[in-house]
Write a protein that holds these residues in place. Structure first.
Motif, PDB file in Angstrom:
ATOM      1  N   SER A 125     -12.814   1.492  -2.716  1.00 50.39           N
ATOM      2  CA  SER A 125     -11.665   0.701  -1.680  1.00 50.39           C
ATOM      3  C   SER A 125     -12.327   0.249  -0.353  1.00 50.39           C
ATOM      4  O   SER A 125     -11.623   0.259   0.733  1.00 50.39           O
ATOM      5  CB  SER A 125     -10.483   1.319  -1.353  1.00 50.39           C
ATOM      6  OG  SER A 125      -9.895   2.206  -2.646  1.00 50.39           O
ATOM      7  N   ARG A 180     -10.406  -3.563   6.375  1.00 45.19           N
ATOM      8  CA  ARG A 180      -9.427  -4.076   6.976  1.00 45.19           C
ATOM      9  C   ARG A 180      -8.673  -3.029   7.937  1.00 45.19           C
ATOM     10  O   ARG A 180      -8.208  -3.310   9.206  1.00 45.19           O
ATOM     11  CB  ARG A 180      -8.131  -4.447   5.937  1.00 45.19           C
ATOM     12  CG  ARG A 180      -8.688  -5.774   5.240  1.00 45.19           C
ATOM     13  CD  ARG A 180      -7.934  -6.045   4.127  1.00 45.19           C
ATOM     14  NE  ARG A 180      -6.519  -6.198   4.191  1.00 45.19           N
ATOM     15  CZ  ARG A 180      -5.442  -5.945   3.352  1.00 45.19           C
ATOM     16  NH1 ARG A 180      -5.628  -5.657   2.025  1.00 45.19           N
ATOM     17  NH2 ARG A 180      -4.059  -6.416   3.960  1.00 45.19           N
ATOM     18  N   LEU A 236     -10.451  -2.504   1.570  1.00 46.98           N
ATOM     19  CA  LEU A 236      -9.368  -1.979   2.245  1.00 46.98           C
ATOM     20  C   LEU A 236      -9.706  -1.189   3.402  1.00 46.98           C
ATOM     21  O   LEU A 236      -9.116  -1.308   4.848  1.00 46.98           O
ATOM     22  CB  LEU A 236      -8.617  -1.026   1.306  1.00 46.98           C
ATOM     23  CG  LEU A 236      -7.585  -0.259   1.724  1.00 46.98           C
ATOM     24  CD1 LEU A 236      -6.401  -1.086   2.617  1.00 46.98           C
ATOM     25  CD2 LEU A 236      -6.935   0.708   1.183  1.00 46.98           C
ATOM     26  N   ASP A 266      -3.236   4.796  -2.011  1.00 47.20           N
ATOM     27  CA  ASP A 266      -4.412   3.807  -1.597  1.00 47.20           C
ATOM     28  C   ASP A 266      -5.146   4.407  -0.670  1.00 47.20           C
ATOM     29  O   ASP A 266      -6.257   4.184  -0.440  1.00 47.20           O
ATOM     30  CB  ASP A 266      -3.628   2.556  -1.262  1.00 47.20           C
ATOM     31  CG  ASP A 266      -2.941   1.948  -2.552  1.00 47.20           C
ATOM     32  OD1 ASP A 266      -1.933   1.723  -2.261  1.00 47.20           O
ATOM     33  OD2 ASP A 266      -3.498   2.044  -3.728  1.00 47.20           O
ATOM     34  N   LEU A 313       0.742  -1.219  -0.018  1.00 49.61           N
ATOM     35  CA  LEU A 313      -0.127   0.069  -0.031  1.00 49.61           C
ATOM     36  C   LEU A 313       1.031   1.250  -0.033  1.00 49.61           C
ATOM     37  O   LEU A 313       1.954   1.309   0.612  1.00 49.61           O
ATOM     38  CB  LEU A 313      -0.778  -0.092   1.282  1.00 49.61           C
ATOM     39  CG  LEU A 313      -1.852  -1.233   1.526  1.00 49.61           C
ATOM     40  CD1 LEU A 313      -2.487  -1.086   2.719  1.00 49.61           C
ATOM     41  CD2 LEU A 313      -3.025  -1.153   0.135  1.00 49.61           C
ATOM     42  N   CYS A 336      -0.739  -1.346   9.701  1.00 44.64           N
ATOM     43  CA  CYS A 336      -0.191  -2.072   8.485  1.00 44.64           C
ATOM     44  C   CYS A 336       0.245  -3.330   8.783  1.00 44.64           C
ATOM     45  O   CYS A 336       0.241  -4.453   8.166  1.00 44.64           O
ATOM     46  CB  CYS A 336       0.645  -1.457   7.402  1.00 44.64           C
ATOM     47  SG  CYS A 336      -0.054   0.025   6.810  1.00 44.64           S
TER      48      CYS A 336
END
Lengths: 271, 236, 252
Positions: free
Chosen positions: A227, A233, A230, A86, A27, A59
């Motif tokens: 996204s 998450r 993403l 991102d 990312l 991350c």
């Protein structure tokens, strides 16, 4: 000459092209880079501060390899929309225009705004009271619109690219005031010796979307509208970090006070 | 105060050095590309009329009348979409992520190719007719006469203009810091903001550019003397 | 590529205000730059060594430094020094606009010094000698003979430099001056449409530049009328290969 030309062109092509879009576990995240205490570029060029460190931990929990890039605040959202990033890991206030184009994560900080004015001034925050006052604001933020909506032509707004420049010009008296996040301005100006002549005023001001209820008025990290996975998450990782107090542990290194309600349990655990 | 410039963890010396390297890279790539493009344009428009000339005048009119900063912004913010749209015409689709470095190199080369084309054109035009005629009379193939006879003379005539433009390009790379390239000026700005010592860091950045100018001056002097060696006959 | 005419039309007033600021920045720069450059060019050619050295150093420093750094130096650098803030200089330096003008005047004048020097050196020595023979005072000689002829020779190079400085002023947005470039950027950051504001601003720049170029062409025609008289060979109207001065300064 032709061989050298080809090598040159190849080098240029290599510098220009990169993987279009990001792979699932690599990312590129954008951060403002000079918004202490939330983001700082230290002497060795490394992006640190509360938000980059929290992002790195996030991350790690997402099993993703993250590259955190610094750029001016005004450039973050365009870069996100164009696919250069991102996600943005600098706190962004939800405004109606921004919500149309991006998805907001869980609030990463509750950081309402306040006016920063000279300690000896007592402005009435109306069009007449602020007549002729010069405000220094960051490009690409929501505060200028808030100011122009309320005070119209009575005030003058000067636009800057970095918060550092605003602070320098406040100290130089090139501008008279600014409207910005309380936590940042308290820690970086008011609490420091050079901030003696300045104070916060106007109480806690919410410059984001007025339609958002009081309890949810926080700033978040954002991703593009496409996204959602993403974002899920990211939210999951962040919630886990808040729950097991890692969030607090990282936050404490840079900011003395809690910044999200979820931290209250952790604050009590400390002796 | 000078310790702020040291290399290592407490000083910004390393950052400034990396920034300086980036500046030189952007300038070099941008100039090289502009030179290649400019020379190609100059050769292609030697006739002075026709559709090529019209195209050239249009291109020159646009890119010599707008700031290079505008072109760089345009490529940085819009470049990906342009390439995507262009490729779609051919049936492909790819999203190019334009980095500040790429935007800087592309922008500088597009703008300065126009200036360089004018310099090269005027240099070619100023090579005495007789040289071309003599080469033709001696039945030297065109490619060889261009390579060994005309080009060195073009280089000699164009050199002042070429050097001038190199200096201009190098200073224009300063503007690429405004699209986010971490060149020496951006590093100086960050360091100035963090340490509240703007004067020190900007002076250092200025010294870098003056030093580069000085080096260019020396190298250009050497080159000029070398290319003009045919003219320095005894007594001249 | 989407050019949105509606957005362009809506932003026109803002863009025109930006263009006005660009012109308001450029005009003082060109005027002050020329005023500063004439005495410096004389210093550059003077008999006194220290004057020559000073002028040469001025040229080297201000031609070698990018204007952006000078802007930052004057705005942030000087603004940070206590002594400057306490002095009367602060009345001028506290605003961004004068800082921008001063920065560019320094750079522009350095280039104009070299252009003027080239022009002055290109004046045929015979003219000067004739004037001296006629008993003209050095001041009259300079003002009525040397300077006007030098300006004619230097006009092309000077035109190029003025056009370049108009385009260079795009950098003033870095120190908060809201010129055409800054307005185009602001529209982009509000609407996220990169093409429309930049293309519209580009068109405005194109207009300004070509207007100025047209003005210079007119001046060229009048001052160099003798070169435009029936001469079948020269299509550019410039005495081309005879001396190198216009060539040297042409690209600045």
């Amino acid at each position: 000459m032709t061989v050298r030309r080809m090598i040159l062109l190849a080098l240029i092509a290599g510098a220009m092209a990169s993987a279009s879009g990001a792979h699932a576990d690599k990312l590129v995240l954008g951060n403002e880079g000079s918004y202490p205490p939330f983001s700082i570029t230290d002497a060795s060029g490394r992006l640190t501060g509360a938000e980059p460190e929290l992002a790195r931990e996030m991350c790690r929990r997402m099993n993703a390899e993250c590259e955190i890039v610094g750029m001016d605040f005004k450039a973050l959202i365009p870069a996100l929309l164009q696919g250069k990033l991102d996600g943005i890991v600098t706190q962004v206030k939800p405004s109606a225009e921004r919500k149309e184009r991006a998805l907001f994560g869980i609030p990463i900080v509750y950081n309402p705004d306040a006016y920063v004015i000279a300690a000896d001034k007592d402005y009435a925050f109306t069009k007449e009271g602020l007549k002729g006052v010069k405000f220094g604001q960051l490009r690409g933020t929501v505060q200028p619109k808030y100011l122009t909506d309320r005070y119209g032509d009575a005030i003058e707004i000067v636009y800057y690219d970095n918060p550092d420049q605003i602070r320098l010009d406040l100290l130089n008296k090139r501008i008279d005031a600014t409207l910005g996040p309380r936590v940042n301005w308290t820690l970086e100006l008011i609490a420091k010796p050079e901030g003696k002549g300045w104070k916060l005023a106007g109480g806690e001001i919410w410059t984001g979307d007025p339609a958002i209820p009081q309890a949810e008025r926080g700033s978040s990290w954002i991703v593009r509208k496409d996204s959602q996975p993403l974002l899920d998450r990211m939210n999951a990782a962040l919630k886990a970090m808040i729950a097991d107090c890692t969030f607090t542990r990282i936050r404490e290194k840079f900011i003395p006070t809690p910044i999200v309600p979820g931290e209250s349990a952790c604050a009590q655990k400390k002796p | 105060m000078l310790s702020l410039l040291s290399f290592g963890d407490t000083g910004y010396g390393a950052q400034l050095a990396f920034g300086a390297l980036l500046t030189v890279e952007v300038a070099s790539f941008g100039y090289a590309l502009a030179l290649v493009l400019g020379t190609a344009i100059a050769l292609a428009t030697r006739a002075g009329d026709g559709w090529r000339w019209a195209l050239w005048r249009g291109y020159a009119s646009i890119f010599m009348s707008v700031p290079s900063l505008l072109v760089i912004f345009f490529i940085y913010f819009g470049g990906g979409q342009i390439v995507d749209a262009a490729l779609r015409l051919v049936g492909l689709s790819a999203r190019l992520q334009v980095t500040p470095f790429a935007a800087g190199v592309a922008g500088l080369s597009i703008v300065y190719a126009a200036y360089l084309a004018e310099v090269v054109r005027s240099a070619i035009w100023n090579v005495p007719r007789g040289q071309f005629e003599a080469a033709a009379a001696l039945r030297i193939p065109p490619w060889l006469s261009w390579l060994r006879i005309i080009s060195p003379q073009v280089l000699r005539l164009a050199l002042p203009g070429l050097v001038n433009l190199w200096i201009v390009v190098m200073k224009d790379t300063a503007l690429v810091s405004l699209v986010g390239l971490k060149d020496i000026i951006a590093q100086a700005k960050t360091a100035a903001g963090s340490t509240r010592e703007p004067f020190l860091f900007y002076i250092v950045a200025a010294c870098f550019f003056v030093a580069m100018n000085w080096i260019t001056f020396l190298v250009a002097g050497r080159l000029e003397r070398r290319t003009a060696r045919a003219l320095t006959v005894a007594g001249a | 590529m989407i050019f949105d005419p509606h957005l362009a039309w809506q932003s026109l007033p803002q863009l025109l205000r930006g263009a006005a600021m660009t012109i308001m920045v450029t005009v003082p720069i060109v005027a002050l730059g020329l005023c500063l450059a004439i005495p410096l060019a004389l210093a550059r050619l003077s008999h006194y060594r220290w004057l020559r050295a000073f002028a040469a150093a001025y040229v080297v420093i201000f031609r070698g430094t990018p204007s952006l750094i000078l802007l930052y130096l004057i705005y942030s650098g000087l603004g940070n020094i206590e002594a400057v803030r306490a002095s009367p200089l602060w009345i001028v330096l506290s605003k961004a606009y004068p800082c921008a003008v001063i920065g560019f005047v320094l750079v522009h004048s350095a280039y104009v010094v070299e252009i003027l020097r080239g022009g002055l050196e290109a004046v045929p020595v015979g003219l000067i000698e004739a004037g001296q023979a006629l008993g003209l005072s050095p001041r009259t000689l300079f003002l009525t003979v040397r300077l006007p002829v030098a300006l004619r020779y230097a006009l092309r190079a000077y035109q190029n430099e003025v056009l370049i400085i108009i385009k260079s002023t795009a950098a003033v947005s870095a120190i908060t001056v809201v010129d055409l470039m800054a307005v185009a950027n602001e529209i982009f950051y509000l609407t996220y449409d990169p093409f429309t504001p930049l293309i519209a601003a580009g068109m405005l720049y194109w207009g300004i530049i070509n207007l100025v170029r047209g003005g210079f062409d007119l001046a060229d025609r009048r001052l160099n009328a003798h070169l435009f008289a029936a001469r079948p060979v020269r299509t550019t109207g410039r005495p081309a290969a005879l001396f190198a001065v216009p060539q040297q300064g042409t690209i600045a």
